[in-house]
Design an enzyme around this catalytic site. Structure first.
Site, PDB file in Angstrom:
ATOM      1  N   HIS A 115       7.203  -0.740   3.357  1.00  0.00           N
ATOM      2  CA  HIS A 115       6.724  -0.489   1.992  1.00  0.00           C
ATOM      3  C   HIS A 115       5.601  -1.508   1.712  1.00  0.00           C
ATOM      4  CE1 HIS A 115       6.757   0.813  -2.114  1.00  0.00           C
ATOM      5  NE2 HIS A 115       7.144  -0.364  -2.584  1.00  0.00           N
ATOM      6  N   THR A 131      12.033   1.101  -0.712  1.00  0.00           N
ATOM      7  CA  THR A 131      10.917   0.765  -1.603  1.00  0.00           C
ATOM      8  C   THR A 131      11.338  -0.326  -2.590  1.00  0.00           C
ATOM      9  OG1 THR A 131      11.527   2.428  -3.235  1.00  0.00           O
ATOM     10  CG2 THR A 131      10.060   3.149  -1.492  1.00  0.00           C
ATOM     11  N   CYS A 132      10.369  -0.792  -3.372  1.00  0.00           N
ATOM     12  CA  CYS A 132      10.572  -1.820  -4.398  1.00  0.00           C
ATOM     13  C   CYS A 132      11.738  -1.444  -5.309  1.00  0.00           C
ATOM     14  CB  CYS A 132       9.297  -1.967  -5.226  1.00  0.00           C
ATOM     15  SG  CYS A 132       9.510  -2.855  -6.766  1.00  0.00           S
ATOM     16  N   PRO A 133      12.646  -2.331  -5.639  1.00  0.00           N
ATOM     17  CA  PRO A 133      12.689  -3.757  -5.293  1.00  0.00           C
ATOM     18  C   PRO A 133      13.627  -4.083  -4.128  1.00  0.00           C
ATOM     19  CG  PRO A 133      14.272  -3.372  -7.014  1.00  0.00           C
ATOM     20  CD  PRO A 133      13.728  -2.008  -6.603  1.00  0.00           C
ATOM     21  N   ILE A 134      14.068  -3.063  -3.374  1.00  0.00           N
ATOM     22  CA  ILE A 134      15.115  -3.294  -2.361  1.00  0.00           C
ATOM     23  C   ILE A 134      14.718  -4.315  -1.278  1.00  0.00           C
ATOM     24  CG2 ILE A 134      16.605  -2.169  -0.619  1.00  0.00           C
ATOM     25  CD1 ILE A 134      17.375  -1.636  -3.604  1.00  0.00           C
TER      26      ILE A 134
END
Lengths: 79, 138
Positions: free
Chosen positions: A44, A17-20
């Site tokens: 995501h 998920t964010c920010p990966i």
């Protein structure tokens, strides 16, 4: 035509998920050479929207965005 | 290249997480980023203490933080440790405030040297900030 995009680097961020997804995309861009194609593959939803924004901000070329029926998206970027 | 500077004043888990997420976001989108840790934020730079932190609200003596970590794990949210490693991998810089180290009773030996690029005081923050297009205080 779209089927003919062959990436030099594939970034698999399925399940992240964010920010990966954004971070992994950036790492791949740092590693890539000029002209190379990067495919980012994830699921995501919001990241599908923010990665093209980052591509623009980084002055890269967004080649194509594809979404499969199962919510998995593929973003093709040229450095 | 544009630049973003973030003051990390809070040591709360949720706020440090926000600083790391925003910092990584700016790095990923092409900015240079400096995180300036001061006051309670400094506690998160102590060896092994990055995620040993309370929540800013509804901490309930640690129960809230524990529940938040569990929920984050379930939702697949990256840990502060991973976000910190990414921040460094993308070239983010970390400055520890020397003056508040004294106030907080934190010596250099207690801090994780692998995380810190420089020790500085307000002048260094102002200098970084003047070269930045954006500066945030968390």
């Amino acid at each position: 035509m779209v089927e003919s995009i062959l990436p030099n680097i594939i970034v698999d961020v399925l399940g992240e998920t964010c920010p990966i997804p954004l971070v992994e995309m950036r790492k791949a861009v740092m590693k890539a050479q000029e002209g190379q194609i990067i495919e980012v593959k994830g699921d995501h939803g919001p990241s599908k929207l923010e990665i093209p924004l980052a591509v623009k901000s980084l002055g890269l070329k967004l080649l194509h965005v594809r979404e499969d029926g199962d919510g998995v998206w593929h973003i093709f970027i040229e450095k | 290249m544009e630049k973003t500077t973030i003051v990390v004043h809070s040591g709360d888990l949720d706020k440090v997480l926000s600083a790391l997420i925003i910092g990584n976001g700016f790095l990923a989108m092409g900015d240079e980023v400096t995180l300036y840790f001061t006051f309670w934020g400094l506690q998160r730079l102590m060896k092994g203490k990055l995620s040993k932190a309370p929540l800013s609200k509804m901490n309930f003596f640690g129960l809230g933080a524990w529940m938040m970590k569990r929920k984050m794990k379930k939702a697949g949210v990256a840990t502060p440790e991973r976000l910190m490693a990414d921040f460094k991998a993308l070239g983010g810089r970390i400055i520890a405030c020397e003056m508040t180290m004294e106030v907080m009773g934190i010596s250099r030996e207690k801090l994780d040297a692998n995380l810190i690029d420089e020790f500085g005081t307000v002048g260094m923050y102002v200098d970084e900030s003047k070269k930045s297009q954006r500066t945030l205080f968390i």
